[in-house]
Motif scaffolding. Structure first.
Motif, PDB file in Angstrom:
ATOM      1  N   MET A   1      59.940  -8.441  89.057  1.00 53.32           N
ATOM      2  CA  MET A   1      59.800  -9.136  90.344  1.00 53.32           C
ATOM      3  C   MET A   1      60.872  -8.674  91.311  1.00 53.32           C
ATOM      4  SD  MET A   1      59.672 -13.229  91.176  1.00 53.32           S
ATOM      5  CE  MET A   1      58.067 -13.392  90.406  1.00 53.32           C
ATOM      6  N   LYS A   2      60.479  -8.524  92.546  1.00 52.71           N
ATOM      7  CA  LYS A   2      61.430  -8.093  93.551  1.00 52.71           C
ATOM      8  C   LYS A   2      62.490  -9.154  93.778  1.00 52.71           C
ATOM      9  CE  LYS A   2      58.094  -5.340  96.167  1.00 52.71           C
ATOM     10  NZ  LYS A   2      57.451  -5.165  97.476  1.00 52.71           N
ATOM     11  N   LYS A   3      63.575  -8.720  94.368  1.00 49.62           N
ATOM     12  CA  LYS A   3      64.625  -9.673  94.714  1.00 49.62           C
ATOM     13  C   LYS A   3      64.093 -10.656  95.743  1.00 49.62           C
ATOM     14  CE  LYS A   3      68.407  -6.432  93.876  1.00 49.62           C
ATOM     15  NZ  LYS A   3      69.514  -5.685  94.485  1.00 49.62           N
ATOM     16  N   ILE A   4      64.492 -11.908  95.650  1.00 48.43           N
ATOM     17  CA  ILE A   4      64.031 -12.948  96.558  1.00 48.43           C
ATOM     18  C   ILE A   4      64.636 -12.720  97.925  1.00 48.43           C
ATOM     19  CG2 ILE A   4      63.980 -15.433  96.963  1.00 48.43           C
ATOM     20  CD1 ILE A   4      64.314 -15.810  93.970  1.00 48.43           C
ATOM     21  N   ILE A   5      63.791 -12.664  98.947  1.00 44.58           N
ATOM     22  CA  ILE A   5      64.331 -12.430 100.292  1.00 44.58           C
ATOM     23  C   ILE A   5      64.840 -13.707 100.923  1.00 44.58           C
ATOM     24  CG2 ILE A   5      62.859 -10.440 100.720  1.00 44.58           C
ATOM     25  CD1 ILE A   5      61.222 -12.324 102.554  1.00 44.58           C
ATOM     26  N   LEU A   6      64.339 -14.837 100.429  1.00 39.02           N
ATOM     27  CA  LEU A   6      64.792 -16.113 100.965  1.00 39.02           C
ATOM     28  C   LEU A   6      65.430 -16.899  99.828  1.00 39.02           C
ATOM     29  CD1 LEU A   6      61.646 -17.047 103.057  1.00 39.02           C
ATOM     30  CD2 LEU A   6      63.716 -15.941 103.820  1.00 39.02           C
ATOM     31  N   VAL A   7      66.705 -17.149  99.905  1.00 44.80           N
ATOM     32  CA  VAL A   7      67.401 -17.817  98.820  1.00 44.80           C
ATOM     33  C   VAL A   7      67.235 -19.314  98.939  1.00 44.80           C
ATOM     34  CG1 VAL A   7      69.094 -15.990  98.557  1.00 44.80           C
ATOM     35  CG2 VAL A   7      69.556 -17.842 100.126  1.00 44.80           C
ATOM     36  N   LEU A   8      67.537 -20.034  97.848  1.00 39.59           N
ATOM     37  CA  LEU A   8      67.394 -21.477  97.833  1.00 39.59           C
ATOM     38  C   LEU A   8      68.376 -22.125  98.784  1.00 39.59           C
ATOM     39  CD1 LEU A   8      66.995 -21.995  93.992  1.00 39.59           C
ATOM     40  CD2 LEU A   8      65.214 -21.945  95.714  1.00 39.59           C
ATOM     41  N   PHE A   9      68.013 -23.319  99.265  1.00 43.53           N
ATOM     42  CA  PHE A   9      68.839 -24.022 100.238  1.00 43.53           C
ATOM     43  C   PHE A   9      70.265 -24.191  99.766  1.00 43.53           C
ATOM     44  CE2 PHE A   9      64.689 -25.638 101.712  1.00 43.53           C
ATOM     45  CZ  PHE A   9      64.800 -25.249 103.028  1.00 43.53           C
ATOM     46  N   GLY A  10      70.434 -24.569  98.521  1.00 45.28           N
ATOM     47  CA  GLY A  10      71.775 -24.816  97.997  1.00 45.28           C
ATOM     48  C   GLY A  10      72.643 -23.587  98.043  1.00 45.28           C
ATOM     49  N   SER A  11      72.049 -22.433  97.712  1.00 48.32           N
ATOM     50  CA  SER A  11      72.814 -21.188  97.725  1.00 48.32           C
ATOM     51  C   SER A  11      73.256 -20.833  99.125  1.00 48.32           C
ATOM     52  CB  SER A  11      71.957 -20.050  97.149  1.00 48.32           C
ATOM     53  OG  SER A  11      71.595 -20.340  95.815  1.00 48.32           O
ATOM     54  N   ILE A  12      72.365 -21.048 100.083  1.00 43.55           N
ATOM     55  CA  ILE A  12      72.720 -20.748 101.465  1.00 43.55           C
ATOM     56  C   ILE A  12      73.845 -21.646 101.925  1.00 43.55           C
ATOM     57  CG2 ILE A  12      71.891 -20.714 103.840  1.00 43.55           C
ATOM     58  CD1 ILE A  12      69.184 -20.046 102.840  1.00 43.55           C
ATOM     59  N   LEU A  89      69.182 -23.633 112.061  1.00 39.57           N
ATOM     60  CA  LEU A  89      68.058 -22.720 111.931  1.00 39.57           C
ATOM     61  C   LEU A  89      68.549 -21.315 111.605  1.00 39.57           C
ATOM     62  CD1 LEU A  89      65.806 -23.733 114.964  1.00 39.57           C
ATOM     63  CD2 LEU A  89      65.355 -24.172 112.552  1.00 39.57           C
ATOM     64  N   PHE A  90      67.759 -20.609 110.801  1.00 38.68           N
ATOM     65  CA  PHE A  90      68.072 -19.232 110.449  1.00 38.68           C
ATOM     66  C   PHE A  90      66.819 -18.389 110.556  1.00 38.68           C
ATOM     67  CE2 PHE A  90      71.307 -21.747 108.438  1.00 38.68           C
ATOM     68  CZ  PHE A  90      72.460 -20.999 108.551  1.00 38.68           C
ATOM     69  N   TYR A  91      67.011 -17.088 110.821  1.00 40.79           N
ATOM     70  CA  TYR A  91      65.907 -16.134 110.811  1.00 40.79           C
ATOM     71  C   TYR A  91      65.877 -15.425 109.470  1.00 40.79           C
ATOM     72  CZ  TYR A  91      66.024 -16.572 115.934  1.00 40.79           C
ATOM     73  OH  TYR A  91      66.006 -17.037 117.224  1.00 40.79           O
ATOM     74  N   ALA A  92      64.700 -15.342 108.866  1.00 46.85           N
ATOM     75  CA  ALA A  92      64.551 -14.564 107.639  1.00 46.85           C
ATOM     76  C   ALA A  92      64.710 -13.084 107.959  1.00 46.85           C
ATOM     77  CB  ALA A  92      63.180 -14.819 107.021  1.00 46.85           C
ATOM     78  N   ASN A  93      65.314 -12.338 107.030  1.00 43.31           N
ATOM     79  CA  ASN A  93      65.483 -10.910 107.268  1.00 43.31           C
ATOM     80  C   ASN A  93      64.123 -10.215 107.306  1.00 43.31           C
ATOM     81  OD1 ASN A  93      65.698 -11.642 104.362  1.00 43.31           O
ATOM     82  ND2 ASN A  93      65.558  -9.444 104.078  1.00 43.31           N
ATOM     83  N   LYS A  94      63.972  -9.287 108.235  1.00 45.75           N
ATOM     84  CA  LYS A  94      62.719  -8.543 108.368  1.00 45.75           C
ATOM     85  C   LYS A  94      62.690  -7.388 107.370  1.00 45.75           C
ATOM     86  CE  LYS A  94      61.791  -9.547 113.247  1.00 45.75           C
ATOM     87  NZ  LYS A  94      61.719  -9.002 114.627  1.00 45.75           N
ATOM     88  N   GLU A  95      61.520  -7.188 106.795  1.00 50.54           N
ATOM     89  CA  GLU A  95      61.343  -6.097 105.841  1.00 50.54           C
ATOM     90  C   GLU A  95      60.039  -5.382 106.151  1.00 50.54           C
ATOM     91  OE1 GLU A  95      60.685  -5.530 101.030  1.00 50.54           O
ATOM     92  OE2 GLU A  95      61.895  -7.204 101.765  1.00 50.54           O
ATOM     93  N   ASN A  96      60.079  -4.077 106.285  1.00 54.40           N
ATOM     94  CA  ASN A  96      58.905  -3.306 106.656  1.00 54.40           C
ATOM     95  C   ASN A  96      57.767  -3.484 105.649  1.00 54.40           C
ATOM     96  OD1 ASN A  96      57.497  -1.477 108.326  1.00 54.40           O
ATOM     97  ND2 ASN A  96      58.017   0.237 106.987  1.00 54.40           N
ATOM     98  N   ASN A  97      56.567  -3.729 106.168  1.00 55.35           N
ATOM     99  CA  ASN A  97      55.336  -3.904 105.393  1.00 55.35           C
ATOM    100  C   ASN A  97      55.290  -5.202 104.591  1.00 55.35           C
ATOM    101  OD1 ASN A  97      54.039  -1.504 106.236  1.00 55.35           O
ATOM    102  ND2 ASN A  97      55.267  -0.314 104.796  1.00 55.35           N
TER     103      ASN A  97
END
Length: 224
Positions: A1-12, A89-97
């Motif tokens: 599985m790919k690395k999670i692009i959005l981490v859990l709230f607690g980690s953030i 508020l945060f923006y999720a990192n953009k990833e091509n495709n």
């Protein structure tokens, strides 16, 4: 599985607390999240909404990624996917495709590098038809307009406001996006289809070149 692009709230939360003052929040996998800084409504009131699907956050499905990702919403003014951590508020990192599917909206957004009108951009488009031959997309956009100044001292100035632009429909051809054809003549030339065949399909299916559902039917027909 790919690395999670959005981490859990607690980690953030832990990372935010450890990096107070930074605009970007990083974590161990090397991905980044940008704080969605916008003027406080207490200091600067803007009427309307920058969100094309409403202000609520919705569940998402991202293929090959963890199911435990934050609920998102699409900010059509910033062209960003937002998520919330606490009151920030945060923006999720953009990833091509990258494709982000919203089940409750029956809508899929694709983030990719696309070329349109001589300009390249990494951004989000709604996927209407996904095909190696001709893919079909919709661009949702909101602009910020200035409110009018009051002509006298007895009334208030109008607030700035968000205004939704007309949706732009785009077809991919040789990795370049073009506006959807306006009529039978343009469509037959663009898709390299015999004009009589195009006329027959349009007439028998009562295709309206200004209706999204009909445009989808036409692209699906061309792709067969």
């Amino acid at each position: 599985m790919k690395k999670i692009i959005l981490v859990l709230f607690g980690s953030i939360s832990l990372l935010i607390n450890g990096q107070i003052g930074n605009e970007n929040i990083s974590y161990s996998t090397g991905n980044f999240f940008m704080k969605a800084n916008r003027p406080s409504t207490k200091e600067y009131i803007v009427d309307g909404s920058p969100y094309s699907n409403g202000d609520q956050f919705n569940k998402v499905i991202i293929k090959d990624y963890s199911k435990n990702v934050q609920d998102l919403r699409y900010n059509a003014y910033e062209d960003e996917m937002e998520f919330k951590n606490g009151d920030e508020l945060f923006y999720a990192n953009k990833e091509n495709n990258l494709k982000i599917h919203f089940p409750t909206l029956n809508k899929t957004y694709k983030c990719f590098n696309y070329n349109y009108d001589g300009k390249s951009k990494l951004g989000y488009l709604v996927v209407l038809v996904d095909s190696p031959k001709y893919s079909f997309f919709k661009r949702e956009k909101v602009e910020l307009l200035r409110g009018e100044k009051s002509p006298n001292a007895y009334s208030k100035d109008a607030n700035d406001y968000y205004a939704k632009e007309k949706d732009l429909y785009l077809v991919s051809k040789n990795n370049i996006l073009f506006k959807f054809p306006k009529n039978i003549g343009e469509a037959s030339e663009f898709f390299s289809v015999d004009k009589k065949e195009m006329e027959s399909f349009v007439k028998s299916n009562k295709i309206n070149f200004n209706k999204e559902i009909d445009m989808v039917k036409l692209v699906e027909f061309i792709n067969k």
